[in-house]
Scaffold this motif. Structure first.
Motif, PDB file in Angstrom:
ATOM      1  N   MET A 126       1.421  -1.043   0.015  1.00 36.44           N
ATOM      2  CA  MET A 126      -0.155  -0.107   0.287  1.00 36.44           C
ATOM      3  C   MET A 126      -0.053   1.021  -0.173  1.00 36.44           C
ATOM      4  O   MET A 126       0.622   2.533  -0.071  1.00 36.44           O
ATOM      5  N   VAL A 127       2.197   0.664   0.253  1.00 33.62           N
ATOM      6  CA  VAL A 127       2.978   2.421  -0.125  1.00 33.62           C
ATOM      7  C   VAL A 127       2.823   3.051  -1.391  1.00 33.62           C
ATOM      8  O   VAL A 127       2.563   4.069  -1.590  1.00 33.62           O
ATOM      9  N   ASP A 128       2.546   2.116  -2.260  1.00 31.19           N
ATOM     10  CA  ASP A 128       1.828   2.401  -3.733  1.00 31.19           C
ATOM     11  C   ASP A 128       0.846   3.032  -3.793  1.00 31.19           C
ATOM     12  O   ASP A 128       0.326   3.154  -5.488  1.00 31.19           O
ATOM     13  N   HIS A 129      -0.504   2.591  -3.057  1.00 33.72           N
ATOM     14  CA  HIS A 129      -1.414   2.480  -3.186  1.00 33.72           C
ATOM     15  C   HIS A 129      -1.813   3.835  -1.998  1.00 33.72           C
ATOM     16  O   HIS A 129      -2.793   2.680  -1.104  1.00 33.72           O
ATOM     17  N   PRO A 130      -2.236   5.053  -1.971  1.00 27.64           N
ATOM     18  CA  PRO A 130      -2.306   5.307  -0.405  1.00 27.64           C
ATOM     19  C   PRO A 130      -3.516   4.934   0.107  1.00 27.64           C
ATOM     20  O   PRO A 130      -4.225   4.880   1.041  1.00 27.64           O
ATOM     21  N   ALA A 131      -4.658   5.096  -0.862  1.00 28.41           N
ATOM     22  CA  ALA A 131      -5.765   4.941  -1.210  1.00 28.41           C
ATOM     23  C   ALA A 131      -5.993   3.990  -0.772  1.00 28.41           C
ATOM     24  O   ALA A 131      -7.497   3.446   0.926  1.00 28.41           O
ATOM     25  N   GLY A 132      -5.976   2.976  -1.021  1.00 25.27           N
ATOM     26  CA  GLY A 132      -5.372   1.151  -0.174  1.00 25.27           C
ATOM     27  C   GLY A 132      -5.138   1.138   1.190  1.00 25.27           C
ATOM     28  O   GLY A 132      -5.723   0.395   2.183  1.00 25.27           O
ATOM     29  N   TYR A 133      -4.379   2.052   1.046  1.00 27.35           N
ATOM     30  CA  TYR A 133      -3.607   2.261   2.812  1.00 27.35           C
ATOM     31  C   TYR A 133      -4.799   2.177   3.977  1.00 27.35           C
ATOM     32  O   TYR A 133      -4.190   1.574   4.996  1.00 27.35           O
ATOM     33  N   VAL A 134      -5.693   3.149   3.532  1.00 25.62           N
ATOM     34  CA  VAL A 134      -6.963   3.731   4.578  1.00 25.62           C
ATOM     35  C   VAL A 134      -8.059   2.418   4.616  1.00 25.62           C
ATOM     36  O   VAL A 134      -8.635   2.569   5.896  1.00 25.62           O
TER      37      VAL A 134
END
Ligand code: HEM
Length: 228
Positions: A126-134
């Motif tokens: 998710m470092v490369d998918h910040p919205a996915g980190y949420v």
């Protein structure tokens, strides 16, 4: 639900559906699968042996190490950074719990299960998918400040553990009122400027986060059966 043409939004004008409500509704069946899992049930009804609880805390350690490492790396991101609450960080409490449960050499005595490694690897992506980190942030921390509070009470009673060490993971004194925190958190979800595709991706990643958590429980259930 459709986005407006002027400003990307998850909420159409006049729509009663807030993104936080959509997210919860769209993922609640996954929540129930996690909650109803045999391991979780045993934890909630106090029949899980202390060794099973301890192993769950150990697995949490590896998942939260990933979650909080990625959270720090994304602290400046306009989307994920809005969910960077240093006061939520669980790693120090997990270390206290593990020291209490396993002793000073706790770190040498624990290792991530295959399911936990898969879960942590997904979080790291998710470092490369910040919205996915949420999605991952929401799944864990909103759970910890909601149903986690039941686990805190049950585990403290079943195993004679204290808020200082043993169930410290579930203690969020720095947040003040948990209902107020949850309201504020939902407001942050609602104010994310996500278009429909991004909103749908966040929902899908949350479903995956629940499934990865359920896999971790399934794995724990195989090796740590409830007491007869
Ligand atoms: C919310 C119970 C396990 C994630 C909640 C709520 C309850 C609850 C009562 C509040 C619902 C509401 O606001 O109306 C439980 C119980 C569990 C459990 C008894 C058994 C151990 C889990 C697990 C996860 C999780 C394993 C994730 C891995 C969440 C999340 C929310 C939540 C993200 C917030 C939903 C929202 O308001 O958007 N849980 N839960 N829960 N739980 Fe659980």
């Amino acid at each position: 639900m459709s986005a407006t043409t002027e400003a990307p939004s998850t909420v159409a004008p006049g729509s009663p559906e807030l993104f936080s409500e959509r997210l919860k509704a769209a993922t609640w069946s996954d929540h129930q699968a996690a909650e109803d899992h045999g391991f979780t049930r045993a934890l909630l009804d106090g029949t899980l042996p202390l060794s099973g609880y301890t192993e769950m805390v150990a697995q949490h350690y590896f998942a939260y190490a990933a979650l909080e490492d990625v959270g720090r790396r994304l602290a400046g991101d306009p989307v994920a950074g809005r969910f960077h609450y240093p006061e939520l960080e669980r790693l120090p409490a997990l270390v206290r719990d593990l020291e209490h449960l396993l002793g000073a050499d706790w770190r040498e005595r624990i290792s991530p299960s295959r399911a936990t490694r898969t879960y942590a690897a997904r979080i790291e992506q998710m470092v490369d998918h910040p919205a996915g980190y949420v999605a991952h942030h929401y799944t864990r921390y909103m759970g910890d400040v909601s149903g986690g509070q039941f686990i805190r009470r049950v585990a403290a009673k079943a195993y004679g553990l204290s808020d200082e060490a043993g169930v410290a993971f579930y203690v969020f004194d720095a947040l003040g009122s948990l209902p107020r925190f949850r309201t504020g958190y939902r407001e942050r979800l609602d104010s994310l400027a996500l278009d429909e595709a991004a909103a749908a991706r966040l929902v899908a990643e949350t479903r995956l986060a629940y499934q990865l958590n359920t896999e971790v429980f399934a794995d724990l259930g195989r090796t740590h059966a409830p007491a007869a």
